[in-house]
Design an enzyme around this catalytic site. Structure first.
Site, PDB file in Angstrom:
ATOM      1  N   TYR A 143     -57.832  71.236   5.852  1.00 34.95           N
ATOM      2  CA  TYR A 143     -58.720  72.117   6.735  1.00 34.95           C
ATOM      3  C   TYR A 143     -58.826  71.331   8.214  1.00 34.95           C
ATOM      4  O   TYR A 143     -58.790  72.359   8.928  1.00 34.95           O
ATOM      5  CB  TYR A 143     -60.363  71.736   5.783  1.00 34.95           C
ATOM      6  N   GLU A 150     -55.989  76.774  14.496  1.00 37.05           N
ATOM      7  CA  GLU A 150     -56.939  77.935  15.016  1.00 37.05           C
ATOM      8  C   GLU A 150     -57.484  77.856  16.498  1.00 37.05           C
ATOM      9  O   GLU A 150     -57.426  78.631  17.360  1.00 37.05           O
ATOM     10  CB  GLU A 150     -57.975  78.264  13.893  1.00 37.05           C
TER      11      GLU A 150
END
Length: 214
Positions: A143, A150
């Protein structure tokens, strides 16, 4: 429509297979041809596969699954922002030839393969303990890797976004700012899920040990 459980088993099985393609493309082509050719050869396939996750928003909204609609929406939105808002809308972004494209593809694909495999086996009632542990532990690394990748992709796209539109530049910045509280919310949500799931797994193991000792 087919029986919901059969539909969900089919959806999760196909999704796990599709993300396996993304992982294979990233590792194999990434090693073989590297960037920027990896992006050119794989980004549209990954975009289409990721877009299929809109089904999960629909499922959460209408109660077909027990997942939180808001949490699901945030997760899917952040990824669609990358695949459509950057990769497709800003094909000239330097982020597209950056190493973050490789790390985000690896993080996403591994996360989704584990998640969809877990859901498939759970729906069939045959989830192995190791997959339960993996489902609620792999995110600890994947994660942060995915989210940081991102954010790097969006940050590197700011100048190109500004060249397209001043509004789009501020749109990307706004999303970068939102990422911080969203990251905290989603990560703590996953940690709570992990504690609950691994607690049940531990209790299950203790019961097995008790039966063996009887």
């Amino acid at each position: 429509m087919a029986h919901p459980q059969k539909w969900l088993i089919a959806y999760n099985s196909v999704s796990a297979s599709l993300w396996s393609i993304v992982l294979f493309n990233t590792l194999f082509l990434g090693t073989l041809i590297g960037q920027p050719y990896l992006f050119e050869k794989t980004n549209f396939v990954t975009t289409i596969i990721q877009t299929c996750a809109l089904v999960e928003v629909f499922n959460a909204l209408f109660g077909i699954v027990r997942a939180s609609f808001f949490t699901t929406l945030m997760q899917v939105y952040s990824r669609l922002l990358v695949v459509w808002g950057i990769w497709q809308f800003l094909p000239e972004s330097p982020a597209n030839s950056h190493w973050s494209y490789i790390t985000v593809s690896i993080a996403w694909s591994l996360s989704e393969i584990i998640k969809y495999s877990f859901h498939t086996t759970t729906l069939k009632g045959e989830t192995p303990d190791w997959l339960v542990w993996l489902r609620y532990s792999a995110f600890l690394v994947l994660y942060p890797l995915g989210v940081s990748s991102e954010m790097i992709i969006m940050y590197l796209s700011l100048d190109v976004g500004k060249a397209v539109s001043e509004y789009y530049y501020y749109f990307i910045w706004a999303n970068l700012v939102i990422y911080i509280p969203a990251l905290v919310h989603l990560y703590t949500h996953l940690l709570r899920q992990r504690k609950k799931a691994l607690g049940k797994l531990k209790a299950k193991g203790e019961k097995k040990d008790e039966k063996k000792n009887e």
